[in-house]
Scaffold this motif. Structure first.
Motif, mmCIF file in Angstrom:
data_model
loop_
_atom_site.group_PDB
_atom_site.id
_atom_site.type_symbol
_atom_site.label_atom_id
_atom_site.label_comp_id
_atom_site.label_asym_id
_atom_site.label_seq_id
_atom_site.Cartn_x
_atom_site.Cartn_y
_atom_site.Cartn_z
ATOM 1 N N VAL A 38 0.865 -1.174 0.000
ATOM 2 C CA VAL A 38 0.000 0.000 0.000
ATOM 3 C C VAL A 38 0.903 1.225 0.000
ATOM 4 O O VAL A 38 1.971 1.214 0.629
ATOM 5 C CB VAL A 38 -0.970 0.013 1.206
ATOM 6 N N CYS A 39 0.515 2.244 -0.740
ATOM 7 C CA CYS A 39 1.271 3.498 -0.730
ATOM 8 C C CYS A 39 0.592 4.491 0.204
ATOM 9 O O CYS A 39 -0.618 4.744 0.072
ATOM 10 C CB CYS A 39 1.352 4.097 -2.127
ATOM 11 N N VAL A 40 1.364 5.023 1.136
ATOM 12 C CA VAL A 40 0.954 6.161 1.955
ATOM 13 C C VAL A 40 2.050 7.196 1.763
ATOM 14 O O VAL A 40 3.143 7.054 2.313
ATOM 15 C CB VAL A 40 0.765 5.775 3.431
ATOM 16 N N GLU A 41 1.766 8.204 0.964
ATOM 17 C CA GLU A 41 2.785 9.101 0.446
ATOM 18 C C GLU A 41 2.730 10.464 1.140
ATOM 19 O O GLU A 41 1.640 11.016 1.336
ATOM 20 C CB GLU A 41 2.583 9.285 -1.056
ATOM 21 N N SER A 42 3.891 10.985 1.445
ATOM 22 C CA SER A 42 3.999 12.333 2.009
ATOM 23 C C SER A 42 4.231 13.295 0.853
ATOM 24 O O SER A 42 5.198 13.151 0.099
ATOM 25 C CB SER A 42 5.142 12.390 3.025
ATOM 26 N N VAL A 43 3.344 14.294 0.729
ATOM 27 C CA VAL A 43 3.200 15.013 -0.529
ATOM 28 C C VAL A 43 2.951 16.496 -0.271
ATOM 29 O O VAL A 43 2.453 16.883 0.793
ATOM 30 C CB VAL A 43 2.003 14.426 -1.331
ATOM 31 N N ASN A 44 3.272 17.320 -1.275
ATOM 32 C CA ASN A 44 2.730 18.671 -1.405
ATOM 33 C C ASN A 44 2.175 18.776 -2.819
ATOM 34 O O ASN A 44 2.938 18.757 -3.788
ATOM 35 C CB ASN A 44 3.810 19.731 -1.168
ATOM 36 N N ALA A 45 0.847 18.817 -2.925
ATOM 37 C CA ALA A 45 0.212 18.773 -4.244
ATOM 38 C C ALA A 45 -1.090 19.565 -4.224
ATOM 39 O O ALA A 45 -1.613 19.918 -3.156
ATOM 40 C CB ALA A 45 -0.065 17.328 -4.658
ATOM 41 N N ILE A 46 -1.613 19.819 -5.412
ATOM 42 C CA ILE A 46 -2.883 20.531 -5.640
ATOM 43 C C ILE A 46 -2.831 21.859 -4.891
ATOM 44 O O ILE A 46 -1.952 22.672 -5.155
ATOM 45 C CB ILE A 46 -4.099 19.651 -5.285
ATOM 46 N N GLU A 47 -3.719 22.103 -3.924
ATOM 47 C CA GLU A 47 -3.675 23.402 -3.226
ATOM 48 C C GLU A 47 -2.523 23.511 -2.231
ATOM 49 O O GLU A 47 -2.290 24.581 -1.667
ATOM 50 C CB GLU A 47 -5.006 23.713 -2.523
#
Length: 301
Positions: free
Chosen positions: A270-279
Motif C-alpha cells: 500500500v502506498c501512503v505518500e507524504s506530498v505537497n500537491a494541488i492546493e
C-alpha cells in the motif's frame, strides 16, 4: 565509478556501493539497526528493513526491472518538481523527472546511535533544464537505522520565486490489502481520483476493497498502517508536507502495469505518500529553501 565512491563515501561495515545487473549503482546499507538499498538513479530508496522486523517495511516488486532512465516499481520514488501530470505540458513525465535521472553522492556518515546517513544531490542536465528552468539544488538525505528518516530539501539559488509539487511515493510491505486499515486522516478532506476528481471527507479509518487513489489535503497528521496479520503498525510522521496520498491499484490496474509482482503482488503493498500537491504546492522564494521530512517506524504489537 564504485571504486571512487567506496573510497570517498563508503563506511566499513555499514555502507558499500555496487553495480547491479542493469548497470545502475546501488548503495547497500547494513548496520546493527537495519538494512536498506538505494539506487543512485533517482535517489530511489528501494528497500528498508529494521533488524527488529522479520518482514521488510518498504516493499519492492519482485517483477520490477531496473534500467537506465526508467522508474523502479516500489521503494520510495522521489516525485519532483511536480506531482501527477504536468500542469501544461502533456509530454513531460508524470510525477516529474527526478526519479529517473542521475543523482550524485555528496555526503555520508554514521549517526551517534549507529544509524547510517547518506545524502544525494540531483544532477542537472540539458534534459532536466528543458523541463525546469529554475536554478536550484535538490538534496535527499536518508538515515537508515531502527527508523528510516528521509529529508528532501529544495534550495532556490536563483533570483525569482518558483512553485514545486513533490512526494516521497513510498510503498509499504503489508500482509494483504484487504486486511489492513490506515488511521490518522479521519475527518480530512480528500480529492478522490477514482472515477473522476471529487472532493470528499474521510469518515473513520481507511479500509480497502477496491482501487483507492486519494489526495488528502491540508494535513500534516501522522498516519498509521495497522496490519494485524503481521502483528505490527507502521508509523508515518512528517513535517513540511501538507498532503497525503493513499493508493492501491487493485487487480485491473495492477494487471495493466505488468511489474507489480504477478499475479497478486499488489495485494502485499500500500502506498501512503507524504506530498505537497494541488492546493498544497509550495512556493520557494528566491534565496530560501524548503524541506520535507518523513520518518517511518515499525512497531510490533
Amino acid at each position: 565509478m564504485t571504486t571512487a565512491l567506496n573510497s570517498q563515501f563508503g563506511i566499513k561495515g555499514q555502507l558499500v556501493f555496487n553495480v547491479d545487473a542493469s548497470g545502475l549503482i546501488v548503495a547497500e546499507i547494513d548496520n546493527a539497526l537495519g538494512r536498506a538499498s538505494l539506487c543512485l538513479q533517482g535517489a530511489h530508496l528501494m528497500s528498508w528493513q529494521p533488524k527488529s522486523q522479520a518482514v521488510p517495511v518498504v516493499w519492492l516488486s519482485r517483477d520490477t526491472k531496473p534500467a537506465v532512465g526508467k522508474s523502479i516499481r516500489g521503494g520510495a520514488p522521489v516525485c519532483w518538481p511536480w506531482f501527477g501530470a504536468h500542469a501544461s505540458e502533456a509530454g513531460f513525465p508524470g510525477h516529474g523527472f527526478a526519479r529517473t535521472v542521475p543523482w550524485r553522492v555528496i555526503e555520508s556518515g554514521s549517526e551517534p546511535d549507529g544509524a547510517t546517513r547518506l545524502t544525494l544531490r540531483l544532477v542537472p542536465s540539458d534534459k532536466t533544464r528543458a523541463q525546469w528552468l529554475h536554478e536550484c539544488n535538490v538534496d535527499l538525505t536518508v538515515i537508515v537505522g531502527e527508523t528510516l528518516r528521509m529529508e528532501m530539501t529544495t534550495e532556490n539559488t536563483g533570483a525569482t520565486n518558483f512553485v514545486i509539487g513533490e512526494a516521497l511515493h513510498t510503498y509499504f510491505q503489508i500482509s494483504d490489502i484487504g486486511a489492513i486499515r490506515v488511521t490518522g486522516l479521519e475527518g480530512t478532506e480528500y480529492w478522490d481520483k477514482v472515477g473522476g476528481s471529487n472532493l470528499r471527507r474521510q469518515d473513520g479509518a481507511i479500509t480497502f476493497n477496491s482501487e483507492v487513489d486519494r489526495v488528502y489535503i491540508n494535513t500534516g497528521s501522522e498516519c498509521v498502517i495497522h496490519d494485524d496479520k503481521l502483528a505490527r503498525r507502521i508509523h508515518i510522521a512528517k513535517s513540511g508536507s501538507q498532503s497525503t496520498v493513499v493508493w492501491t491499484p487493485w487487480v485491473e490496474k495492477a494487471n495493466k502495469m505488468g511489474d507489480m509482482g504477478q499475479p497478486d503482488g499488489w495485494r502485499e503493498m500500500v502506498c501512503v505518500e507524504s506530498v505537497n500537491a494541488i492546493e498544497n504546492v509550495v512556493t520557494v522564494a528566491a534565496g530560501t529553501r524548503h524541506t520535507m521530512i518523513v520518518e517511518y517506524r515499525a512497531e510490533s504489537v
